[in-house]
Design a protein around this motif. Structure first.
Motif, PDB file in Angstrom:
ATOM      1  N   LYS A  51       0.811  -1.214   0.000  1.00 24.77           N
ATOM      2  CA  LYS A  51       0.000   0.000   0.000  1.00 24.77           C
ATOM      3  C   LYS A  51       0.849   1.270   0.000  1.00 24.77           C
ATOM      4  CE  LYS A  51      -3.749   0.481   2.379  1.00 24.77           C
ATOM      5  NZ  LYS A  51      -4.744   0.524   3.478  1.00 24.77           N
ATOM      6  N   TRP A  52       1.889   1.271   0.806  1.00 29.73           N
ATOM      7  CA  TRP A  52       2.740   2.452   0.937  1.00 29.73           C
ATOM      8  C   TRP A  52       4.017   2.181   0.139  1.00 29.73           C
ATOM      9  CZ3 TRP A  52       4.625   4.598   6.334  1.00 29.73           C
ATOM     10  CH2 TRP A  52       5.248   5.833   6.138  1.00 29.73           C
ATOM     11  N   ARG A  53       4.008   2.563  -1.125  1.00 29.38           N
ATOM     12  CA  ARG A  53       5.066   2.137  -2.019  1.00 29.38           C
ATOM     13  C   ARG A  53       6.435   2.744  -1.702  1.00 29.38           C
ATOM     14  NH1 ARG A  53       3.413  -0.482  -6.596  1.00 29.38           N
ATOM     15  NH2 ARG A  53       1.732  -1.893  -5.997  1.00 29.38           N
ATOM     16  N   LEU A  54       6.474   3.884  -1.053  1.00 28.80           N
ATOM     17  CA  LEU A  54       7.773   4.434  -0.670  1.00 28.80           C
ATOM     18  C   LEU A  54       8.545   3.435   0.187  1.00 28.80           C
ATOM     19  CD1 LEU A  54       9.656   7.015  -0.539  1.00 28.80           C
ATOM     20  CD2 LEU A  54       8.591   7.427   1.688  1.00 28.80           C
ATOM     21  N   VAL A  55       7.833   2.739   1.075  1.00 26.93           N
ATOM     22  CA  VAL A  55       8.460   1.784   1.980  1.00 26.93           C
ATOM     23  C   VAL A  55       9.009   0.575   1.215  1.00 26.93           C
ATOM     24  CG1 VAL A  55       8.064   0.341   4.016  1.00 26.93           C
ATOM     25  CG2 VAL A  55       6.947   2.549   3.839  1.00 26.93           C
ATOM     26  N   ALA A  56       8.467   0.325   0.023  1.00 23.48           N
ATOM     27  CA  ALA A  56       8.918  -0.803  -0.798  1.00 23.48           C
ATOM     28  C   ALA A  56      10.000  -0.399  -1.796  1.00 23.48           C
ATOM     29  CB  ALA A  56       7.733  -1.401  -1.549  1.00 23.48           C
ATOM     30  N   GLY A  57      10.514   0.833  -1.656  1.00 23.69           N
ATOM     31  CA  GLY A  57      11.470   1.341  -2.638  1.00 23.69           C
ATOM     32  C   GLY A  57      12.877   0.807  -2.447  1.00 23.69           C
ATOM     33  N   ARG A  58      13.775   1.337  -3.278  1.00 21.98           N
ATOM     34  CA  ARG A  58      15.192   0.993  -3.216  1.00 21.98           C
ATOM     35  C   ARG A  58      15.998   2.288  -3.237  1.00 21.98           C
ATOM     36  NH1 ARG A  58      13.086  -3.313  -2.460  1.00 21.98           N
ATOM     37  NH2 ARG A  58      13.691  -5.338  -3.335  1.00 21.98           N
ATOM     38  N   LEU A  59      17.118   2.271  -2.513  1.00 26.83           N
ATOM     39  CA  LEU A  59      17.978   3.447  -2.496  1.00 26.83           C
ATOM     40  C   LEU A  59      18.761   3.574  -3.796  1.00 26.83           C
ATOM     41  CD1 LEU A  59      19.508   3.741   1.084  1.00 26.83           C
ATOM     42  CD2 LEU A  59      18.178   5.454  -0.150  1.00 26.83           C
ATOM     43  N   GLU A  60      18.940   4.821  -4.214  1.00 29.42           N
ATOM     44  CA  GLU A  60      19.666   5.102  -5.446  1.00 29.42           C
ATOM     45  C   GLU A  60      20.488   6.364  -5.220  1.00 29.42           C
ATOM     46  OE1 GLU A  60      18.122   6.505  -9.725  1.00 29.42           O
ATOM     47  OE2 GLU A  60      17.499   4.459  -9.195  1.00 29.42           O
ATOM     48  N   PHE A  61      21.772   6.321  -5.562  1.00 29.80           N
ATOM     49  CA  PHE A  61      22.640   7.474  -5.350  1.00 29.80           C
ATOM     50  C   PHE A  61      22.939   8.156  -6.680  1.00 29.80           C
ATOM     51  CE2 PHE A  61      26.813   9.551  -4.641  1.00 29.80           C
ATOM     52  CZ  PHE A  61      26.445  10.374  -3.579  1.00 29.80           C
ATOM     53  N   ASP A  62      22.720   9.462  -6.720  1.00 26.91           N
ATOM     54  CA  ASP A  62      23.026  10.273  -7.897  1.00 26.91           C
ATOM     55  C   ASP A  62      24.417  10.869  -7.687  1.00 26.91           C
ATOM     56  OD1 ASP A  62      23.313  12.246  -9.838  1.00 26.91           O
ATOM     57  OD2 ASP A  62      21.192  12.796  -9.806  1.00 26.91           O
ATOM     58  N   ALA A  63      25.419  10.290  -8.342  1.00 28.25           N
ATOM     59  CA  ALA A  63      26.801  10.719  -8.134  1.00 28.25           C
ATOM     60  C   ALA A  63      27.018  12.160  -8.573  1.00 28.25           C
ATOM     61  CB  ALA A  63      27.753   9.790  -8.885  1.00 28.25           C
ATOM     62  N   GLN A  64      26.315  12.579  -9.630  1.00 27.91           N
ATOM     63  CA  GLN A  64      26.493  13.938 -10.129  1.00 27.91           C
ATOM     64  C   GLN A  64      25.935  14.957  -9.142  1.00 27.91           C
ATOM     65  OE1 GLN A  64      25.009  14.551 -14.079  1.00 27.91           O
ATOM     66  NE2 GLN A  64      25.661  16.683 -14.177  1.00 27.91           N
ATOM     67  N   ALA A  65      24.747  14.680  -8.629  1.00 27.62           N
ATOM     68  CA  ALA A  65      24.132  15.595  -7.658  1.00 27.62           C
ATOM     69  C   ALA A  65      24.620  15.342  -6.230  1.00 27.62           C
ATOM     70  CB  ALA A  65      22.612  15.448  -7.705  1.00 27.62           C
ATOM     71  N   LYS A  66      25.344  14.239  -6.032  1.00 27.23           N
ATOM     72  CA  LYS A  66      25.822  13.835  -4.716  1.00 27.23           C
ATOM     73  C   LYS A  66      24.665  13.754  -3.717  1.00 27.23           C
ATOM     74  CE  LYS A  66      30.465  15.712  -5.358  1.00 27.23           C
ATOM     75  NZ  LYS A  66      31.514  16.630  -4.853  1.00 27.23           N
ATOM     76  N   ALA A  67      23.603  13.097  -4.146  1.00 23.09           N
ATOM     77  CA  ALA A  67      22.397  13.020  -3.316  1.00 23.09           C
ATOM     78  C   ALA A  67      21.755  11.649  -3.452  1.00 23.09           C
ATOM     79  CB  ALA A  67      21.406  14.106  -3.724  1.00 23.09           C
ATOM     80  N   TRP A  68      21.097  11.230  -2.379  1.00 23.95           N
ATOM     81  CA  TRP A  68      20.366   9.974  -2.377  1.00 23.95           C
ATOM     82  C   TRP A  68      18.927  10.207  -2.819  1.00 23.95           C
ATOM     83  CZ3 TRP A  68      22.627   5.333  -1.704  1.00 23.95           C
ATOM     84  CH2 TRP A  68      23.881   5.303  -1.102  1.00 23.95           C
ATOM     85  N   GLY A  69      18.352   9.158  -3.378  1.00 21.54           N
ATOM     86  CA  GLY A  69      16.947   9.186  -3.732  1.00 21.54           C
ATOM     87  C   GLY A  69      16.347   7.807  -3.539  1.00 21.54           C
ATOM     88  N   VAL A  70      15.026   7.730  -3.622  1.00 21.50           N
ATOM     89  CA  VAL A  70      14.323   6.452  -3.479  1.00 21.50           C
ATOM     90  C   VAL A  70      13.649   6.126  -4.812  1.00 21.50           C
ATOM     91  CG1 VAL A  70      12.539   5.170  -2.251  1.00 21.50           C
ATOM     92  CG2 VAL A  70      13.908   6.892  -1.035  1.00 21.50           C
ATOM     93  N   ARG A  71      14.020   4.987  -5.384  1.00 20.09           N
ATOM     94  CA  ARG A  71      13.375   4.496  -6.595  1.00 20.09           C
ATOM     95  C   ARG A  71      12.132   3.720  -6.159  1.00 20.09           C
ATOM     96  NH1 ARG A  71      13.228   6.230 -11.470  1.00 20.09           N
ATOM     97  NH2 ARG A  71      15.490   6.611 -11.308  1.00 20.09           N
ATOM     98  N   VAL A  72      10.959   4.323  -6.382  1.00 19.61           N
ATOM     99  CA  VAL A  72       9.707   3.781  -5.853  1.00 19.61           C
ATOM    100  C   VAL A  72       8.945   3.040  -6.949  1.00 19.61           C
ATOM    101  CG1 VAL A  72       7.527   4.347  -4.728  1.00 19.61           C
ATOM    102  CG2 VAL A  72       9.571   5.698  -4.230  1.00 19.61           C
ATOM    103  N   PRO A  73       8.553   1.779  -6.705  1.00 22.30           N
ATOM    104  CA  PRO A  73       7.735   1.049  -7.693  1.00 22.30           C
ATOM    105  C   PRO A  73       6.289   1.544  -7.642  1.00 22.30           C
ATOM    106  CG  PRO A  73       8.068  -0.310  -5.746  1.00 22.30           C
ATOM    107  CD  PRO A  73       8.864   0.957  -5.532  1.00 22.30           C
ATOM    108  N   ILE A  74       5.749   1.961  -8.777  1.00 19.32           N
ATOM    109  CA  ILE A  74       4.389   2.499  -8.786  1.00 19.32           C
ATOM    110  C   ILE A  74       3.448   1.690  -9.684  1.00 19.32           C
ATOM    111  CG2 ILE A  74       5.069   4.841  -8.165  1.00 19.32           C
ATOM    112  CD1 ILE A  74       4.946   5.575 -11.116  1.00 19.32           C
ATOM    113  N   SER A  75       3.918   0.568 -10.213  1.00 13.48           N
ATOM    114  CA  SER A  75       3.023  -0.306 -10.976  1.00 13.48           C
ATOM    115  C   SER A  75       1.907  -0.791 -10.068  1.00 13.48           C
ATOM    116  CB  SER A  75       3.788  -1.511 -11.530  1.00 13.48           C
ATOM    117  OG  SER A  75       4.845  -1.093 -12.373  1.00 13.48           O
TER     118      SER A  75
END
Length: 471
Positions: free
Chosen positions: A46-70
């Motif tokens: 139900k809460w797809r953010l919790v089912a996400g995966r970490l992803e690091f943007d080396a250029q921006a030097k920042a973390w993000g969450v790859r969230v499945p929305i299917s």
């Protein structure tokens, strides 16, 4: 599988080297943990953010969450990790009652974490690991131990509490709604749009909102680790917990609130959290011979500053689960000055530090400074002369509201950052109408707190006897 990227901010980056565990002891040996496993799976669906995966943007030097929305997730997609183990008999934990007043040692965290629980963001990304790691263990003393670990870069204590409340709703069959998924950081959005305010600036203007925090230089990190080693190895600091039941908390808090109201002519107010923080630090120094300075920082939520954000629903930040805390210091005082204060004095200083944190100017000052160092603020430590404390209230996480089902009641709760637990970082939580204050501090200070709890018990017993005599 369709996905979207939820960017994290530099405030989250500061916690990227840590994982965070919420741990509970239940008074049930036969607790059906498979139901918990299924409930966690439903939350992730139900809460797809919790089912996400970490992803690091080396250029921006920042973390993000790859969230499945299917609409549906592939069967091969792992939403969480669930492990169990059996334990040899552990030291008994007393039943948590309204009359509880005790200090207890923390069990080994292997009780609440599986052997391969990831520590820090890099491990989550490198091995494509799900965020939630649930570990359940049981011993022969009719208890079940449950821990949930998640990357601190995504969730702070309030966020992890939100996950637990969602799991609780699934366990009890209650309805709940997953927080709205936003692809912008609402806290930074709020700061950018918020008008400035002078409200709450009750501390000395020369006292910056980030006192006792510095950039992560090699020297600063070495001093912090060296200070921790000194406390844990030389001064025998231990991670323990002060547990006080509802009746004990009411006795302590009502007395201090009455004293503050009388002394101020009804002009001042202190909360339960203010009183508990004052009680804890005041009594930790009972009998201690030292002339050190005592530096206390509170970690205060920034989310409450912004009830509205232009372009977003009212209260959008109420469901913000990422890192949103900033420090607010109490005035510096020496150990003798502390010992001369009352609990009410300290509670009032605690209250004023919280009020001072409710300033957009101070929030912006801290956030701008944090931006310049990439969010990686490091606690300041000195080689002697200063005792550094940090207080974090997670009562707002709502752990007292968790329903475990199957008749199980919580008997203990622990919070543990992994892989390191800074000394003299106190975390306040509420369970079963009472409170727990967890901290890694010197054994001598724990014994001083334990003795004061015995004094409180004696006061309460005397009060009951006096009442009986009046009848």
């Amino acid at each position: 599988m369709e996905t979207t990227l939820v960017p994290l901010s530099f405030l989250d980056t500061g916690s990227s080297s840590l994982s965070l565990t919420f741990a509970f002891i239940l008074d049930s040996l036969n607790y059906n943990t498979s139901k918990l496993d299924l409930a966690v799976g439903r939350v992730c669906q139900k809460w797809r953010l919790v089912a996400g995966r970490l992803e690091f943007d080396a250029q921006a030097k920042a973390w993000g969450v790859r969230v499945p929305i299917s609409e549906t997730l592939p069967k091969s997609y792992k939403t969480h990790t669930f492990t169990t183990s059996s334990l040899p008999p552990l030291a008994p934990v007393d039943v948590f009652t309204d009359a509880t007043a005790e200090v207890v040692s923390r069990p080994a965290m292997s009780t609440f974490r599986g052997p391969y629980t990831p520590a820090g963001s890099s491990a989550y990304e490198k091995y494509d690991l799900p965020f939630l790691s649930i570990h359940c263990s049981s011993d022969s003393a009719t208890r079940t131990h449950i821990g949930i670990t998640a990357p601190h870069v995504v969730f702070d204590g309030i966020g992890l509490g939100m996950i637990w409340k969602a799991i609780s709703a699934e366990l009890s069959g209650a309805s709940w709604e997953a927080p709205t998924l936003y692809t912008e950081n609402l806290l930074l959005k709020a700061l950018a749009h918020a008008p400035s305010t002078q409200a709450g600036t009750t501390t000395d203007d020369s006292d910056p909102p980030f006192r006792d925090w510095t950039s992560p230089t090699v020297g600063a990190v070495v001093k912090m680790l060296g200070s921790m080693a000194y406390e844990y190895l030389w001064k025998k600091a231990e991670i323990r917990e002060m547990r006080i039941g509802k009746d004990v908390a009411d006795h302590i808090v009502s007395r201090v609130k009455a004293d503050v109201a009388t002394a101020s002519g009804g002009e001042e107010f202190v909360s339960t959290a203010d009183v508990l923080a004052g009680f804890f630090i005041k009594n930790a120094y009972n009998g201690e011979r030292s002339r050190n300075l005592v530096s206390v920082n509170l970690m205060c939520s920034l989310s409450s500053l912004f009830p509205t954000i232009p372009g977003y629903p009212d209260g959008a930040l109420n469901s913000f689960c990422h890192n949103s805390f900033a420090p607010s210091p109490l005035p510096l005082f020496s150990v003798p000055e502390l010992q001369a204060m009352t609990v009410g004095d300290l509670a009032l200083l605690h209250r004023k530090a919280i009020v001072a944190s409710r300033s957009v100017e101070k929030a912006k000052a801290y956030v701008e400074w944090a931006r310049t160092i990439g969010g990686r603020a490091t606690p300041v430590r000195h080689w002697g002369g200063v005792d550094h404390w940090m207080f974090v209230s997670e009562v707002a996480a709502g752990l007292a509201e968790i329903e475990w089902g199957q008749g199980a009641k919580v008997q203990g709760h622990w919070v543990d950052p992994m892989p390191v637990h800074p000394d003299h970082m106190a975390t306040v939580n509420s369970i079963r109408g009472g409170y727990v204050v967890m901290c890694g501090m010197r054994r001598s200070r724990w014994e001083a707190v334990r003795q004061e709890l015995r004094n409180v018990e004696a006061e309460m017993e005397k009060g009951e006897l006096d009442s009986q005599e009046l009848v």
